[in-house]
Design a protein around this motif. Structure first.
Motif, PDB file in Angstrom:
ATOM      1  N   ALA A 173     -45.878  -1.972 -41.324  1.00 31.08           N
ATOM      2  CA  ALA A 173     -46.716  -0.787 -41.489  1.00 31.08           C
ATOM      3  C   ALA A 173     -47.131  -0.612 -42.950  1.00 31.08           C
ATOM      4  O   ALA A 173     -48.254  -0.193 -43.245  1.00 31.08           O
ATOM      5  N   GLU A 174     -46.240  -0.947 -43.884  1.00 29.31           N
ATOM      6  CA  GLU A 174     -46.585  -0.856 -45.310  1.00 29.31           C
ATOM      7  C   GLU A 174     -47.694  -1.848 -45.657  1.00 29.31           C
ATOM      8  O   GLU A 174     -48.597  -1.544 -46.443  1.00 29.31           O
ATOM      9  N   ILE A 175     -47.622  -3.044 -45.072  1.00 30.04           N
ATOM     10  CA  ILE A 175     -48.672  -4.039 -45.308  1.00 30.04           C
ATOM     11  C   ILE A 175     -50.003  -3.531 -44.766  1.00 30.04           C
ATOM     12  O   ILE A 175     -51.041  -3.611 -45.432  1.00 30.04           O
ATOM     13  N   LEU A 176     -49.965  -2.996 -43.556  1.00 34.45           N
ATOM     14  CA  LEU A 176     -51.196  -2.507 -42.939  1.00 34.45           C
ATOM     15  C   LEU A 176     -51.773  -1.329 -43.714  1.00 34.45           C
ATOM     16  O   LEU A 176     -52.994  -1.182 -43.824  1.00 34.45           O
ATOM     17  N   GLN A 177     -50.904  -0.493 -44.240  1.00 35.52           N
ATOM     18  CA  GLN A 177     -51.383   0.630 -45.046  1.00 35.52           C
ATOM     19  C   GLN A 177     -52.123   0.125 -46.282  1.00 35.52           C
ATOM     20  O   GLN A 177     -53.226   0.599 -46.609  1.00 35.52           O
ATOM     21  N   ALA A 178     -51.525  -0.848 -46.976  1.00 33.37           N
ATOM     22  CA  ALA A 178     -52.172  -1.401 -48.171  1.00 33.37           C
ATOM     23  C   ALA A 178     -53.463  -2.117 -47.798  1.00 33.37           C
ATOM     24  O   ALA A 178     -54.487  -1.996 -48.487  1.00 33.37           O
ATOM     25  N   ASN A 179     -53.434  -2.879 -46.698  1.00 34.00           N
ATOM     26  CA  ASN A 179     -54.634  -3.593 -46.261  1.00 34.00           C
ATOM     27  C   ASN A 179     -55.741  -2.621 -45.879  1.00 34.00           C
ATOM     28  O   ASN A 179     -56.917  -2.836 -46.183  1.00 34.00           O
ATOM     29  N   ASP A 180     -55.370  -1.527 -45.213  1.00 36.01           N
ATOM     30  CA  ASP A 180     -56.356  -0.537 -44.795  1.00 36.01           C
ATOM     31  C   ASP A 180     -57.026   0.104 -46.010  1.00 36.01           C
ATOM     32  O   ASP A 180     -58.250   0.264 -46.059  1.00 36.01           O
ATOM     33  N   ARG A 181     -56.223   0.461 -46.989  1.00 33.55           N
ATOM     34  CA  ARG A 181     -56.773   1.083 -48.191  1.00 33.55           C
ATOM     35  C   ARG A 181     -57.713   0.111 -48.912  1.00 33.55           C
ATOM     36  O   ARG A 181     -58.808   0.478 -49.356  1.00 33.55           O
ATOM     37  N   LEU A 182     -57.287  -1.144 -49.020  1.00 32.03           N
ATOM     38  CA  LEU A 182     -58.108  -2.145 -49.694  1.00 32.03           C
ATOM     39  C   LEU A 182     -59.415  -2.380 -48.946  1.00 32.03           C
ATOM     40  O   LEU A 182     -60.490  -2.441 -49.553  1.00 32.03           O
ATOM     41  N   THR A 183     -59.335  -2.497 -47.625  1.00 31.27           N
ATOM     42  CA  THR A 183     -60.539  -2.738 -46.819  1.00 31.27           C
ATOM     43  C   THR A 183     -61.535  -1.593 -46.950  1.00 31.27           C
ATOM     44  O   THR A 183     -62.748  -1.810 -47.072  1.00 31.27           O
ATOM     45  N   GLN A 184     -61.024  -0.357 -46.948  1.00 35.96           N
ATOM     46  CA  GLN A 184     -61.922   0.784 -47.054  1.00 35.96           C
ATOM     47  C   GLN A 184     -62.659   0.819 -48.385  1.00 35.96           C
ATOM     48  O   GLN A 184     -63.865   1.080 -48.441  1.00 35.96           O
ATOM     49  N   VAL A 185     -61.954   0.525 -49.454  1.00 34.13           N
ATOM     50  CA  VAL A 185     -62.616   0.600 -50.760  1.00 34.13           C
ATOM     51  C   VAL A 185     -63.583  -0.568 -50.946  1.00 34.13           C
ATOM     52  O   VAL A 185     -64.610  -0.438 -51.609  1.00 34.13           O
TER      53      VAL A 185
END
Length: 505
Positions: free
Chosen positions: A299-311
């Motif tokens: 979940a921590e990986i997905l959170q970081a990936n989600d934030r990166l993808t959005q920006v």
């Protein structure tokens, strides 16, 4: 030989009274004399184990043991010195971080260096003892990289020519048993290997001791590989958040001067950060594939990936798409990933990916509208109530018709705080025999409580598949901001009512 750090000398002098008191003759010293007695025909592993137990039982144990061991290692009798080194390695394996920290100080390392240095004891120390010390110190630089003074001392020995080359750690050295590990460690996870290791170490047959040594090293390599994966994951998450934060700040600055052209130097920096973010996406996929068994880490990986993808998407919205810019990681996103991006970006936690279940539809394809849910008559479970924020889990009366093993829960969040609660994100994980999916929440902010108006509520549907009908357990993380302070609250819920009591078929 010059001491590498003068500050260590002052620390040693300041600690001298305590050391003298801790080093008073006692059980530890008697055990050490017995374990290193050169008249013993073989290693006394039972006695050596008692030494490590005694070290762990005494707050001053590591300091006292290392002072006594230093004296034994400097013994002119080769057998006594070699046995002291075996005791030292047993303590290294069994006595934990406090012992490692003490042995990593120059106060103890200088005692080993004296045995090697021709200026001190090196002229009459035997080659076997000196070779063993070099081997031990080199292995510590590998296994304890955080103890930088060990590395510095070893490099100093190489620089002065005392160590000509790194030793090869041969397989037939008899090493002590491994240290106690957490329950999740490979040393405890494989009961058969643990039993085999215990049997081999109790044997008096040299071949069994060599086999035990090989098994220990194999287990340690497995654990080192596991640690390397954790390190890769943590570094990748850190880099993703760092890159996203940098890009957010620069894009926010661009928004502040909307309509004005971006200076070429600033644009080049912006493009460079974007390119770095693009290169991080395959890395995020790689570390995610290594972490499928750990829901919380995933979940921590997905959170970081989600934030990166959005920006990265925001960059494209404002500056136009770049080549090779599509999201090719294959990682799932939170439902808010395609929403308009604010100038200050909260960290959005995506739902955990669902497992394949023996149902007609996987959780990934399921969506239950909130207004279609009929709640059970059993009362909700309050899972969090602090800081004026309350979180409750309500139970739907009916299971999912197309997948009876899947039940529906509704999370409700309400606030009695006099200040707004913002950037609210709820994250959940369940045991490996289950799977969970979080549908989009109805909001991420709760206004300040006003007794004259109806309270605001955030609702979120949770789909929980439990094909084995195991007792429900749920771990959660609740993220929110309040009064310009970020909160991250974690907890576990185990007091669920039995699913048969929820109602329905």
């Amino acid at each position: 030989m010059d001491r590498p750090n003068a500050d260590e000398e002052e620390a040693a002098a300041a600690a001298a009274p305590a050391m003298a008191q801790a080093a008073a003759p006692g059980a530890l010293e008697r055990l050490l004399h017995k374990a290193t007695d050169p008249c013993n025909p073989e290693e006394n592993w039972e006695c050596i184990q008692k030494i490590s137990d005694q070290v762990n039982a005494d707050a001053n144990g590591p300091t006292t043991a290392l002072r006594l061991l230093e004296h034994k290692i400097q013994s002119p009798q080769e057998a006594e010195a070699l046995r002291a080194l075996n005791v030292l390695e047993m303590c290294v394996n069994n006595c934990g971080e406090n012992f490692h920290h003490e042995m990593g100080k120059f106060r103890f390392l200088n005692g080993l260096i004296k045995v090697l240095s021709p200026k001190y004891l090196g002229e009459w120390s035997t080659d076997r003892v000196k070779s063993r010390i070099v081997e031990v110190m080199f292995s510590w630089t590998v296994w304890f990289p955080q103890e930088v003074k060990i590395r510095d001392a070893y490099q100093m020995l190489k620089k002065q020519g005392i160590v000509k080359q790194d030793p090869k750690l041969v397989e037939d050295k008899v090493l002590p048993p491994p240290s106690p590990r957490p329950a999740s460690s490979i040393f405890d996870a494989d009961g058969e290997k643990s039993k085999l290791l215990t049997r081999l170490l109790k044997s008096k047959n040299p071949e069994d001791l060599q086999a035990a040594n090989k098994l220990i090293k194999a287990l340690m390599k497995e654990e080192q590989a596991k640690s390397a994966k954790v390190s890769r994951r943590m570094n990748a998450i850190k880099e993703a958040h760092s890159c996203a934060e940098a890009l957010e700040e620069m894009l926010s600055g661009c928004q502040a001067r909307e309509g004005a052209a971006i200076p070429k130097p600033a644009l080049e920096v912006l493009q460079g950060v974007f390119a770095k973010g693009e290169k991080l996406k395959p890395l995020m996929f790689r570390v995610a594939s290594e972490t499928v068994e750990d829901e919380e880490a995933l979940a921590e990986i997905l959170q970081a990936n989600d934030r990166l993808t959005q920006v990265l998407r925001l960059y494209e919205q404002r500056l136009g798409p770049s080549r090779d810019s599509a999201d090719t990681t294959g990682l799932p996103h939170s439902p808010a990933a395609g929403a308009p991006f604010p100038s200050v970006v909260p960290q959005v936690t995506p739902p955990l990916p669902s497992r394949r279940l023996p149902c007609s539809h996987s959780l990934a394809k399921l969506f239950i509208p909130l207004d279609s849910i009929m709640l059970s008559t059993i009362p909700p479970v309050t899972i969090y109530e602090r800081n004026g924020l309350k979180a409750m889990l309500h139970f739907a009366r009916d299971p999912v018709s197309s997948c009876p093993a899947t039940r529906v829960l509704v999370l409700s969040l309400l606030s009695t705080s006099p200040s707004p609660v913002q950037h609210i994100v709820f994250q959940a994980a369940v045991p490996k025999s289950m799977a969970i999916k979080l549908q989009p929440a109805t909001g991420s902010e709760l206004p300040a409580f006003n007794p004259l108006s109806a309270p605001a509520v955030i609702s979120q549907v949770l789909l929980l598949a439990n094909p084995d009908k195991a007792p429900l357990r749920l771990r959660y993380r609740l993220l929110f901001s309040q009064d310009d302070q970020a909160h991250s609250e974690v907890g576990e819920v185990t007091d669920f009512p039995h699913a048969d009591l929820w109602g329905g078929s």
